[in-house]
Design a protein around this motif. Structure first.
Motif: not given
Lengths: 217, 370
Positions: A59-60, A64-66, B308-313, B337-338
């Protein structure tokens, strides 16, 4: 109210509260991805879940891609590669591998580490967690150490009885040497040599098949 | 002592401002204005000043080393060059200088050599070195400049000869002659500066030990005000000797007003890659299922984190004292990952974290939460 209905009600309330507090993977994917991409990612996620693989990383990866504005095809490719790596990592580490080990193993495989290195690591450290050795292995590869040398280094250190703190310290020293301009292979050789010099003989792990004495973390 | 009372008062004011100013995450790069200027305003600048005479200066700096390799607290180097003169045609008081500027986040040093035209008083060749240290918002700088000086001084020449032939009475004759000489002079100087936002107040003073052990004390107070990224207003009160001016293109020997104009103040300039803000430290703690991340970057104006814990935001971190930035995140046990980003720059791995090969945007740092 009898005890059983009360317990059921409490469980249902707890489930409802949890579900409300943290949106599900599906909700998060659908909120960020187009319906078609979200559907295809969810197929991969459900398939992985059915195999007992950890799905958080999948899911991550899609999110990330988005976030990086990657095209849909690249997102789907990345998620498929991640799922394949998770599956291969579990196969290499054995059915008893924990989720974090599988995730770390998948990261190492995606970095170019061969599956048999993961299997060898499992044979060397049978009872302890392999998360840190796998993280160190992936780190060495990411820093430009040739994959065979990185694999040999982590295997040799683990075989010598190095625990997680020693492995992390070795990684730090290798990193410092590379940052100062030393070539990654030389820095890694020196890092392993220092680790072996500092690891007392009595702590060193016997080879597989030998005595059971060792320092399992 | 030649240092006027008002100048000493200006120095005291800088000290007081330094003591009362709250220390917090600095929003300006560290270092003396004359050294950090290329970082703020671009590769080339022209300075114009009036101190009774019109004067001008041009200065540039070239980054040395790999662009973008400024991670952590590693040293960064630049080669600075300047030319300055007086008068419209620049024929008077012409001086050229080159210096190497090496810096870390809060300290640095420089080595330089400068030459001046024959019409320039106070030395034709200067070799100098200095160092600085920032205790934001106050900075201390010290330096020594040795100058090859030439000049003329009056020398009394006397001799005696018999007043008359066959006489023992000698006639005493003394004449005064102008005699040229070459020698060395050494100038030691210290500067104390306070800067905040667009304003920098400073005092610089020192002593010059010259030919015949003559000692000269001097001092100058300075004010720099950045009106726009391209325009810096300059003012100075007091005096500085040529040795102290040799390497600073914004300095003038007397009380003056002036301006420095930079035409290419753009964030895309090549120097930005070599002298960008950097992350010097990273700490993380897990408390009750929450990850508290600390990132240290004194020079950044904005620090963001993704994982990943911020949903990459991207999540903007909060500034603390001492250049630290922090944020709190919900994390599940496992591998995470960060990446961090400073001032809208590239995403990078926080210092000391293990790397992992990224899928979409380079490498990421790895955190293991038990």
């Amino acid at each position: 109210m009898s005890l059983r209905p009360a317990l059921l009600l409490a469980c249902a309330l707890a489930f409802a509260t949890t579900a409300h507090a943290a949106p599900s993977d599906e909700e998060r994917l659908r909120a960020r991805l187009s319906p078609e991409v979200a559907d295809r990612v969810l197929v991969v996620v459900r398939s992985a879940s059915d195999q007992g693989l950890p799905t958080r990383g999948l899911v991550a990866r899609a999110l990330e891609g988005e976030s990086r504005h990657a095209p849909a095809a690249a997102i789907l490719d990345a998620v498929a590669r991640q799922a394949s790596a998770l599956s291969a990592a579990r196969r290499a580490l054995g059915p008893g591998a924990r989720d974090a080990e599988i995730e770390a193993g998948a990261a190492a495989l995606l970095g170019g580490v061969p599956e048999d290195t993961l299997t060898s690591l499992r044979h060397v450290r049978t009872s302890g967690s392999l998360v840190i050795p796998l993280v160190v292995l992936a780190d060495l590869v990411a820093r430009g150490v040739p994959t065979p040398q990185a694999s040999e280094t982590v295997l040799a250190a683990t075989r010598a009885g190095a625990g997680d703190p020693e492995l992390l310290r070795m990684r730090e020293r290798v990193n410092q040497r590379i940052t100062k301009g030393e070539a990654p292979p030389g820095a890694t050789r020196e890092g392993l040599r220092e680790l072996l010099l500092r690891t007392p003989w009595e702590q060193r792990r016997p080879p597989p098949g030998g005595s059971a004495k060792g320092n399992s973390p | 002592m030649n240092v006027p009372r008002s100048l000493r008062n200006a120095g005291a004011l800088v000290v007081v401002l330094g003591l009362i100013a709250p220390v917090h995450a600095s929003d300006a790069p560290a270092g003396p204005q004359w050294l950090r200027a290329p970082r703020e305003r671009g590769p080339l600048a022209g300075t114009f000043a009036f101190d009774g005479h019109a004067s001008w200066g041009l200065d540039t700096a070239i980054p040395l080393g790999r662009p973008g390799a400024a991670g952590g607290s590693r040293s960064r180097y630049a080669l600075g060059m300047s030319i300055a003169g007086r008068g419209i045609d620049g024929s008077q008081d012409l001086r050229v200088a080159a210096l190497m500027d090496g810096r870390r986040n809060r300290s640095g040093l420089w080595l330089g050599a400068a030459g001046a035209g024959s019409a320039t008083p106070g030395g034709r060749l200067h070799v100098g070195a200095g160092l600085w240290r920032s205790f934001a918002p106050v900075e201390l700088e010290a330096g020594v400049v040795t100058s090859a000086v030439e000049g003329r001084h009056n020398e009394i020449v006397s001799w005696r000869y018999p007043q008359y032939p066959d006489s023992m009475n000698l006639r005493d004759t003394s004449t005064v002659q102008a005699v040229g000489y070459n020698g060395l002079a050494t100038t030691a100087q210290t500067a104390l500066r306070w800067h905040r936002g667009r304003v920098e107040l400073g005092t610089i003073g020192g002593v010059t030990l010259g030919e015949g052990n003559s000692l000269r004390r001097w001092g100058q107070a300075t004010l720099h005000f950045r009106t726009t990224p391209r325009l810096l207003v300059l003012a100075a009160y007091g005096q500085r000797p040529p040795a102290s001016l040799a390497f600073d293109p914004t300095a003038r020997p007397r009380t003056m007003v002036g301006a420095q104009l930079a035409l290419w103040a753009s964030p895309g300039w090549a120097m930005a890659g070599a002298l960008t803000a950097s992350v010097s430290d990273w700490r993380a703690q897990v408390r009750d299922g929450r990850l508290v991340a600390f990132v240290r970057s004194r020079d950044a104006r904005r620090v963001e984190l993704v994982g990943d814990f911020t949903d990459w935001t991207p999540v903007r971190l909060t500034a603390l004292e001492g250049g630290w930035w922090t944020g709190t995140f919900e994390v599940a046990p496992g591998l995470h990952q960060v990446q961090v980003r400073l001032d809208d720059g590239p995403w990078r791995v926080p210092p000391r974290l293990p790397h992992t090969t990224g899928e979409f945007a380079g490498e990421a740092g790895v955190i293991v939460v038990d």
